[in-house]
Design a protein around this motif. Sequence first.
Motif, PDB file in Angstrom:
ATOM      1  N   PRO A  64       1.032  -0.944  -0.080  1.00  0.00           N
ATOM      2  CA  PRO A  64      -0.085  -0.271   0.219  1.00  0.00           C
ATOM      3  C   PRO A  64       0.941   1.392  -0.032  1.00  0.00           C
ATOM      4  O   PRO A  64       0.278   2.677  -0.822  1.00  0.00           O
ATOM      5  CB  PRO A  64      -0.699  -0.184   1.334  1.00  0.00           C
ATOM      6  N   ALA A  65       2.298   1.622   0.339  1.00  0.00           N
ATOM      7  CA  ALA A  65       3.136   2.832   0.577  1.00  0.00           C
ATOM      8  C   ALA A  65       3.614   2.818  -0.459  1.00  0.00           C
ATOM      9  O   ALA A  65       3.608   4.441  -0.322  1.00  0.00           O
ATOM     10  CB  ALA A  65       4.127   2.007   1.837  1.00  0.00           C
ATOM     11  N   ILE A  66       3.697   1.546  -1.597  1.00  0.00           N
ATOM     12  CA  ILE A  66       4.373   1.939  -2.552  1.00  0.00           C
ATOM     13  C   ILE A  66       3.029   2.928  -3.529  1.00  0.00           C
ATOM     14  O   ILE A  66       3.589   3.424  -4.589  1.00  0.00           O
ATOM     15  CB  ILE A  66       4.798   0.116  -3.462  1.00  0.00           C
ATOM     16  N   ASP A  67       1.647   1.855  -3.739  1.00  0.00           N
ATOM     17  CA  ASP A  67       0.862   2.501  -4.173  1.00  0.00           C
ATOM     18  C   ASP A  67       0.291   3.761  -4.643  1.00  0.00           C
ATOM     19  O   ASP A  67       0.013   4.947  -4.816  1.00  0.00           O
ATOM     20  CB  ASP A  67      -0.844   1.398  -4.339  1.00  0.00           C
ATOM     21  N   LEU A  68       0.349   4.263  -3.143  1.00  0.00           N
ATOM     22  CA  LEU A  68       0.174   5.091  -2.273  1.00  0.00           C
ATOM     23  C   LEU A  68       1.206   6.308  -2.942  1.00  0.00           C
ATOM     24  O   LEU A  68       0.922   7.846  -3.337  1.00  0.00           O
ATOM     25  CB  LEU A  68      -0.500   5.640  -1.565  1.00  0.00           C
ATOM     26  N   VAL A 132      -0.915   2.899  12.110  1.00  0.00           N
ATOM     27  CA  VAL A 132      -1.343   3.309  11.014  1.00  0.00           C
ATOM     28  C   VAL A 132      -2.115   2.812   9.189  1.00  0.00           C
ATOM     29  O   VAL A 132      -2.567   3.294   9.073  1.00  0.00           O
ATOM     30  CB  VAL A 132       0.481   3.578  10.353  1.00  0.00           C
ATOM     31  N   SER A 133      -2.298   1.336   9.389  1.00  0.00           N
ATOM     32  CA  SER A 133      -2.562   0.666   8.334  1.00  0.00           C
ATOM     33  C   SER A 133      -4.287   0.938   8.420  1.00  0.00           C
ATOM     34  O   SER A 133      -4.941   1.120   7.206  1.00  0.00           O
ATOM     35  CB  SER A 133      -3.112  -0.769   8.545  1.00  0.00           C
ATOM     36  N   ARG A 203      -2.521  13.136   7.647  1.00  0.00           N
ATOM     37  CA  ARG A 203      -2.875  12.179   6.704  1.00  0.00           C
ATOM     38  C   ARG A 203      -2.054  12.456   5.433  1.00  0.00           C
ATOM     39  O   ARG A 203      -2.406  10.905   4.603  1.00  0.00           O
ATOM     40  CB  ARG A 203      -4.618  12.322   6.729  1.00  0.00           C
ATOM     41  N   PRO A 204      -1.655  13.337   4.674  1.00  0.00           N
ATOM     42  CA  PRO A 204      -0.660  13.238   3.671  1.00  0.00           C
ATOM     43  C   PRO A 204       0.689  12.223   3.792  1.00  0.00           C
ATOM     44  O   PRO A 204       0.779  11.793   2.517  1.00  0.00           O
ATOM     45  CB  PRO A 204      -0.728  14.608   3.004  1.00  0.00           C
ATOM     46  N   ALA A 205       1.074  12.052   4.938  1.00  0.00           N
ATOM     47  CA  ALA A 205       2.393  11.543   4.830  1.00  0.00           C
ATOM     48  C   ALA A 205       1.784  10.166   4.847  1.00  0.00           C
ATOM     49  O   ALA A 205       2.986   9.325   5.519  1.00  0.00           O
ATOM     50  CB  ALA A 205       3.023  11.813   6.633  1.00  0.00           C
ATOM     51  N   LEU A 206       0.382   9.571   4.624  1.00  0.00           N
ATOM     52  CA  LEU A 206       0.138   7.923   5.052  1.00  0.00           C
ATOM     53  C   LEU A 206       1.152   7.170   4.771  1.00  0.00           C
ATOM     54  O   LEU A 206       1.890   6.202   5.137  1.00  0.00           O
ATOM     55  CB  LEU A 206      -0.941   7.531   4.698  1.00  0.00           C
ATOM     56  N   PRO A 207       1.570   7.355   2.772  1.00  0.00           N
ATOM     57  CA  PRO A 207       2.472   5.957   3.066  1.00  0.00           C
ATOM     58  C   PRO A 207       4.093   6.066   3.424  1.00  0.00           C
ATOM     59  O   PRO A 207       4.287   5.053   3.545  1.00  0.00           O
ATOM     60  CB  PRO A 207       3.072   7.071   1.312  1.00  0.00           C
ATOM     61  N   PHE A 208       4.629   7.836   3.734  1.00  0.00           N
ATOM     62  CA  PHE A 208       5.697   6.966   4.545  1.00  0.00           C
ATOM     63  C   PHE A 208       5.399   6.453   5.511  1.00  0.00           C
ATOM     64  O   PHE A 208       6.242   5.618   5.921  1.00  0.00           O
ATOM     65  CB  PHE A 208       6.197   8.852   4.786  1.00  0.00           C
ATOM     66  N   PHE A 209       4.254   6.682   6.339  1.00  0.00           N
ATOM     67  CA  PHE A 209       4.479   6.187   8.046  1.00  0.00           C
ATOM     68  C   PHE A 209       3.972   4.837   7.858  1.00  0.00           C
ATOM     69  O   PHE A 209       4.469   3.677   8.464  1.00  0.00           O
ATOM     70  CB  PHE A 209       3.584   6.546   9.021  1.00  0.00           C
ATOM     71  N   LEU A 210       3.188   3.773   6.303  1.00  0.00           N
ATOM     72  CA  LEU A 210       2.572   3.286   6.246  1.00  0.00           C
ATOM     73  C   LEU A 210       4.071   2.271   6.193  1.00  0.00           C
ATOM     74  O   LEU A 210       5.021   0.999   7.011  1.00  0.00           O
ATOM     75  CB  LEU A 210       2.457   1.951   5.337  1.00  0.00           C
ATOM     76  N   ALA A 211       4.911   3.070   5.942  1.00  0.00           N
ATOM     77  CA  ALA A 211       6.628   2.660   5.416  1.00  0.00           C
ATOM     78  C   ALA A 211       7.056   2.453   6.911  1.00  0.00           C
ATOM     79  O   ALA A 211       8.152   1.504   6.803  1.00  0.00           O
ATOM     80  CB  ALA A 211       7.364   3.382   4.027  1.00  0.00           C
ATOM     81  N   LEU A 212       7.792   3.271   7.377  1.00  0.00           N
ATOM     82  CA  LEU A 212       8.619   2.821   8.468  1.00  0.00           C
ATOM     83  C   LEU A 212       7.575   2.189   9.604  1.00  0.00           C
ATOM     84  O   LEU A 212       8.467   1.868   9.901  1.00  0.00           O
ATOM     85  CB  LEU A 212       7.579   4.692   9.405  1.00  0.00           C
TER      86      LEU A 212
END
Length: 257
Positions: A64-68, A132-133, A203-212
């Motif tokens: 999901p992080a890559i997709d977003l 985060v998910s 919320r715009p930082a969601l991909p980063f926090f998923l990856a973190l």
Amino acid sequence: MELTGSQVFMYGALASLIAGSATSLGALPIFFMKKTMTEKQLDMALGFAAGVMLAATMFSLIVPAIDLGGITITAIGIIVGAVILELMDTFAPHEHFLKGHEGPNMALVKKVWLFVIAITLHNFPEGMAVGVSFGGGTTDMIKNGIVVATAIGIQNIPEGTATAVSFLKAGYTKKQAFWYSAFSGWVEPIGGVVGAGFIVLMRPALPFFLALAAGAMLYVISDEIIPETHSHGYERAATFSLIFGFLLMMTLDNALG
């Protein structure tokens, strides 16, 4: 359907609490055991837990992080998550059940609290991953959050058993072993609240926090769990248990997703 910020926070906190409570369920059998688990059984249980965590990390956090956000943001997040756990692992004194003491030499810190610190380091990123998910608040992210919480809950059951048995082997009573193991799971809602809070605020930082969260989970799997399962000569059994856990979670993720 899209969740509001407060609903995202509530879902993340509640889901991480439920997932963390599964540790208590896993610790219950120690009250009925006439004999403790063998080292091989412990290694297999922890290997299975590692496989479940690895699949959840891959399919419910990294993908999901890559997709977003794309590869670059995802790679940076993974590195940051791993570095944060490395710093915590380096500077927080703690005790591994098998590898022994790590971190600064603090002779006055009771051994039980060294265990507690180690468990906190282990379970906090799991709770954060659950929180985060749920971050996007969309239907797909809600399903994704449920998958991550389910995965963490599943792997917490054998982990709770293994942790409780390890406390017994360290000389604690069954009651103490149960409550310390249960406490290790209750750390996860704290991580869930932190993770959900970050997403609500940014919320715009969601991909980063998923990856973190993924980076933190990968660190725990590689630095904590796998070395623990490869310390008694049962590497093959632990490895195939990891593969089985990975396949089970991959199937569950596909079915729920």
